[in-house]
Design a protein around this motif. Structure first.
Motif, PDB file in Angstrom:
ATOM      1  N   ARG A 120       0.813  -1.221   0.000  1.00 47.28           N
ATOM      2  CA  ARG A 120       0.000   0.000   0.000  1.00 47.28           C
ATOM      3  C   ARG A 120       0.843   1.266   0.000  1.00 47.28           C
ATOM      4  N   GLY A 121       2.163   1.106  -0.004  1.00 46.33           N
ATOM      5  CA  GLY A 121       3.045   2.265  -0.062  1.00 46.33           C
ATOM      6  C   GLY A 121       3.384   2.812   1.318  1.00 46.33           C
ATOM      7  N   ILE A 122       4.440   3.592   1.374  1.00 45.16           N
ATOM      8  CA  ILE A 122       4.891   4.197   2.633  1.00 45.16           C
ATOM      9  C   ILE A 122       5.243   5.661   2.386  1.00 45.16           C
ATOM     10  N   CYS A 123       5.374   6.410   3.471  1.00 41.03           N
ATOM     11  CA  CYS A 123       5.965   7.736   3.379  1.00 41.03           C
ATOM     12  C   CYS A 123       7.143   7.783   4.348  1.00 41.03           C
ATOM     13  N   VAL A 124       8.063   8.705   4.122  1.00 39.30           N
ATOM     14  CA  VAL A 124       9.257   8.838   4.953  1.00 39.30           C
ATOM     15  C   VAL A 124       9.233  10.208   5.609  1.00 39.30           C
ATOM     16  N   LEU A 125       9.288  10.223   6.925  1.00 44.28           N
ATOM     17  CA  LEU A 125       9.339  11.461   7.696  1.00 44.28           C
ATOM     18  C   LEU A 125      10.719  11.581   8.333  1.00 44.28           C
ATOM     19  N   VAL A 126      11.346  12.737   8.192  1.00 48.74           N
ATOM     20  CA  VAL A 126      12.655  12.986   8.793  1.00 48.74           C
ATOM     21  C   VAL A 126      12.495  14.168   9.739  1.00 48.74           C
ATOM     22  N   ASP A 127      12.728  13.919  11.041  1.00 50.80           N
ATOM     23  CA  ASP A 127      12.527  14.954  12.057  1.00 50.80           C
ATOM     24  C   ASP A 127      13.786  15.814  12.199  1.00 50.80           C
ATOM     25  N   GLU A 128      13.618  17.109  11.985  1.00 50.51           N
ATOM     26  CA  GLU A 128      14.739  18.039  12.057  1.00 50.51           C
ATOM     27  C   GLU A 128      14.909  18.675  13.427  1.00 50.51           C
ATOM     28  N   SER A 129      14.010  18.386  14.379  1.00 50.46           N
ATOM     29  CA  SER A 129      13.935  19.182  15.608  1.00 50.46           C
ATOM     30  C   SER A 129      15.246  19.181  16.395  1.00 50.46           C
ATOM     31  N   ALA A 130      15.852  18.013  16.592  1.00 47.53           N
ATOM     32  CA  ALA A 130      17.086  17.953  17.392  1.00 47.53           C
ATOM     33  C   ALA A 130      18.229  18.679  16.691  1.00 47.53           C
ATOM     34  N   MET A 157      21.815  23.414  16.001  1.00 47.13           N
ATOM     35  CA  MET A 157      22.534  24.243  15.027  1.00 47.13           C
ATOM     36  C   MET A 157      21.862  25.592  14.774  1.00 47.13           C
ATOM     37  N   GLY A 158      20.567  25.668  15.021  1.00 49.31           N
ATOM     38  CA  GLY A 158      19.850  26.899  14.688  1.00 49.31           C
ATOM     39  C   GLY A 158      19.139  26.743  13.356  1.00 49.31           C
ATOM     40  N   THR A 159      17.935  27.302  13.262  1.00 51.02           N
ATOM     41  CA  THR A 159      17.135  27.121  12.055  1.00 51.02           C
ATOM     42  C   THR A 159      17.730  27.817  10.838  1.00 51.02           C
ATOM     43  N   GLY A 160      18.569  28.825  11.051  1.00 47.11           N
ATOM     44  CA  GLY A 160      19.143  29.532   9.905  1.00 47.11           C
ATOM     45  C   GLY A 160      20.511  29.023   9.502  1.00 47.11           C
ATOM     46  N   ASP A 161      21.021  28.000  10.163  1.00 44.64           N
ATOM     47  CA  ASP A 161      22.360  27.490   9.875  1.00 44.64           C
ATOM     48  C   ASP A 161      22.378  26.781   8.520  1.00 44.64           C
ATOM     49  N   SER A 162      23.442  27.053   7.748  1.00 41.23           N
ATOM     50  CA  SER A 162      23.556  26.444   6.422  1.00 41.23           C
ATOM     51  C   SER A 162      23.711  24.928   6.512  1.00 41.23           C
ATOM     52  N   ARG A 163      24.253  24.444   7.651  1.00 43.41           N
ATOM     53  CA  ARG A 163      24.422  23.009   7.800  1.00 43.41           C
ATOM     54  C   ARG A 163      23.081  22.277   7.886  1.00 43.41           C
ATOM     55  N   LEU A 164      22.047  22.971   8.368  1.00 44.93           N
ATOM     56  CA  LEU A 164      20.711  22.373   8.396  1.00 44.93           C
ATOM     57  C   LEU A 164      20.212  22.124   6.978  1.00 44.93           C
ATOM     58  N   ALA A 165      20.365  23.121   6.110  1.00 47.38           N
ATOM     59  CA  ALA A 165      19.937  22.964   4.717  1.00 47.38           C
ATOM     60  C   ALA A 165      20.736  21.863   4.018  1.00 47.38           C
ATOM     61  N   GLU A 166      22.037  21.783   4.312  1.00 48.97           N
ATOM     62  CA  GLU A 166      22.872  20.749   3.700  1.00 48.97           C
ATOM     63  C   GLU A 166      22.443  19.358   4.142  1.00 48.97           C
ATOM     64  N   ARG A 167      22.135  19.213   5.451  1.00 47.22           N
ATOM     65  CA  ARG A 167      21.725  17.906   5.945  1.00 47.22           C
ATOM     66  C   ARG A 167      20.355  17.504   5.383  1.00 47.22           C
ATOM     67  N   ILE A 168      19.456  18.461   5.248  1.00 47.55           N
ATOM     68  CA  ILE A 168      18.145  18.177   4.643  1.00 47.55           C
ATOM     69  C   ILE A 168      18.326  17.719   3.200  1.00 47.55           C
ATOM     70  N   ALA A 169      19.188  18.416   2.445  1.00 46.34           N
ATOM     71  CA  ALA A 169      19.437  18.030   1.053  1.00 46.34           C
ATOM     72  C   ALA A 169      20.034  16.631   0.981  1.00 46.34           C
ATOM     73  N   LEU A 170      20.927  16.308   1.923  1.00 40.87           N
ATOM     74  CA  LEU A 170      21.544  14.984   1.950  1.00 40.87           C
ATOM     75  C   LEU A 170      20.494  13.893   2.163  1.00 40.87           C
ATOM     76  N   TRP A 171      19.609  14.100   3.132  1.00 41.59           N
ATOM     77  CA  TRP A 171      18.583  13.103   3.404  1.00 41.59           C
ATOM     78  C   TRP A 171      17.596  12.961   2.238  1.00 41.59           C
ATOM     79  N   ARG A 172      17.244  14.062   1.642  1.00 44.19           N
ATOM     80  CA  ARG A 172      16.313  13.989   0.504  1.00 44.19           C
ATOM     81  C   ARG A 172      16.940  13.243  -0.668  1.00 44.19           C
ATOM     82  N   GLN A 173      18.197  13.507  -0.923  1.00 49.26           N
ATOM     83  CA  GLN A 173      18.883  12.803  -1.996  1.00 49.26           C
ATOM     84  C   GLN A 173      19.006  11.310  -1.676  1.00 49.26           C
TER      85      GLN A 173
END
Length: 488
Positions: A424-434, A439-455
């Motif tokens: 029936r399919g699945i979805c993938v949730l990645v929690d960024e809260s910790a 690191m802070g919501t504006g840190d560039s490392r957050l965007a890099e890690r999100i891009a890594l997980w999405r890729q």
């Protein structure tokens, strides 16, 4: 839900999903459509003594929304009447093939039957190659054998151009719909194209066959052959193979090497005139090897197309439809099953998972939180006994921590096993809260890690959706919800 109802429902979803600013449909428009659809669906269900279903509700709601939009924008009303080019193509191609097949004998001498007729032998050989390719195609994975998207879109949804004089949001939504509908209707469109091509091939061979007999009524055929490189024995061997099915089914007599030698065309020698026997052989061969099999394949494709058109395979378990169905009372409350991988949730994050479930599946949704899957253990062992086909679960979500570095041998193996085992399919949730808290919501490392997980998740055929379980409002879902991955 038939093809046309599904098309309206998908179109309404595309517009509502794109219209985040309520520029096309106001909140009043949506509430009125839902209320009217609920009443109409209940009235129709009562009239037929049937329970209200989400299909009835979604159909009525889409009709209400699209009708109102068509009244406001004439260009959109014209778009609603647009259909693909499949109908004209299905009618014109077989007719053209019949005419071309009938004119095939014009290529050669109209008073002569060549035993080694290149056009007739080419028809037989080409169709044998097609049958072999169709058989081999059965063993090709579905995802690697997709037809060109542009072709499917043109036949399924019509031309890709969006009408002018429409608001930009609406124009963008129609562009998305055209692409999405072309993908959703790919199987139906493919069946229709296959039906047309098989029918055209049958008509081409039938035209050649009828022309062969019709010309024989008005002229005397001279049968024979000529070749620079082949002798009578080799020609007999070729013809014995080509005519074997016709000779066996219709009991037609064979021929000897001497008979073949006597039919050789030689300069200055009158050609034999007994062409009826060879006309019957070629006619029977075309009928058995081309016309009848192609008509059977066209009939099979027609049955597939009718079945898909009457019961269009639209997944109504995706969040957009589930939330509407929940609001209408036509479906049972949704259940979001969460499978955390190497991620222990505290009390706050567990509580906010309920918010995520409501955003995905409606106000009555609940969460089924499974035990944490230990890092490094075998994926098959981790998922054994989970019951991924449980009808009581609306959606299964794999939950990862953004702070972790994704690894092919662990996270990837878990995802691969989950995708393969979930019909029936699945979805993938990645929690960024910790990670965001550290690191802070504006840190560039957050965007890099999100891009890594999405890729990483995209590579494993399971697109990732980023959530924040400490502050869910920071990562709200759009109307379409997270991407759902299906087993190949």
């Amino acid at each position: 839900m038939n093809e046309y109802v599904a098309r309206d429902v998908v179109l309404a979803r595309a517009i509502e999903t794109a219209d985040t600013g309520r520029e096309v449909f106001s909140e009043d428009d949506r509430m009125y459509a839902s209320r009217s659809a609920r009443e109409l669906a209940q009235w129709q269900a009562a009239d037929k003594h049937m329970p209200v279903t989400s299909e009835h509700f979604l159909q009525q709601r889409a009709e209400q929304l699209l009708k109102r939009l068509g009244e406001r924008h004439p260009a959109f009303a014209a778009f609603l009447q647009r259909r693909g080019v499949g109908g004209a193509f299905a009618a014109a191609l077989p007719l053209a093939a019949l005419v071309l097949g009938a004119g095939l004998d014009r290529i050669t001498d109209p008073h002569r039957v060549d035993l080694l007729s290149a056009p007739l032998l080419a028809i037989v050989l080409w169709n044998m190659l097609v049958y072999f390719a169709l058989f081999a195609w059965l063993f090709v994975p579905e995802q690697s054998g997709a037809a060109p998207r542009g072709l499917l879109r043109m036949f399924g949804a019509g031309k890709a151009a969006v009408p002018r004089k429409l608001p930009r949001v609406l124009a963008d939504a129609l562009g998305r719909f055209i692409a999405e509908w072309g993908q959703l209707s790919a199987r139906l469109t493919g069946a229709r194209i296959g039906r047309t091509l098989h029918l055209a091939a049958a008509m081409f061979a039938l035209g050649a066959l009828l022309s062969l007999y019709a010309r024989g009524l008005l002229s005397q055929y001279a049968a024979g052959w000529e070749s620079t490189f082949l002798d009578a024995a080799q020609v007999r061997q070729i013809l014995s193979i080509v005519f074997a099915p016709a000779s066996f089914v219709f009991g037609l007599p064979g021929f000897s090497v001497a008979e073949i030698e006597a039919l050789r065309f030689t300069p200055g020698q009158a050609a034999p005139s007994a062409g009826a026997r060879w006309v019957h052989l070629y006619g029977a061969t075309l009928a058995l090897l081309v016309v009848l099999p192609r008509l059977a394949l066209a009939g099979l494709a027609h049955w597939q197309a009718r079945r898909l058109a009457a019961n269009f395979p639209l997944d109504l378990e995706v969040p957009y439809f589930r939330k509407l169905g929940d609001a209408s009372g036509a479906v049972a409350p949704g259940v979001l099953r969460v499978l955390p991988y190497s991620f222990t949730l505290d009390e706050v994050r567990q509580k906010n998972l309920a918010e995520v479930a409501v955003a995905l599946l409606g106000e009555q949704a609940s969460v089924m939180l499974r035990p944490v899957s230990a890092y490094g253990e075998d994926a098959a062992d981790l998922l054994r006994g989970t019951g991924l086909d449980d009808p009581g679960v609306t959606m299964t979500a794999a939950l990862f921590n953004l702070s972790a570095t994704p690894e092919k041998e662990n996270h990837g193996a878990f995802l691969d096993q989950l995708v393969r085992s979930s019909p029936r399919g699945i979805c993938v949730l990645v929690d960024e809260s910790a990670f965001a808290e550290r690191m802070g919501t504006g840190d560039s490392r957050l965007a890099e890690r999100i891009a890594l997980w999405r890729q990483f998740c995209a590579f494993h055929r399971a697109p990732a959706t980023i959530v924040n379980l400490l502050a869910p409002q920071r990562r709200p879902f759009d109307a379409a919800g997270p991407a759902v991955s299906r087993a190949p």
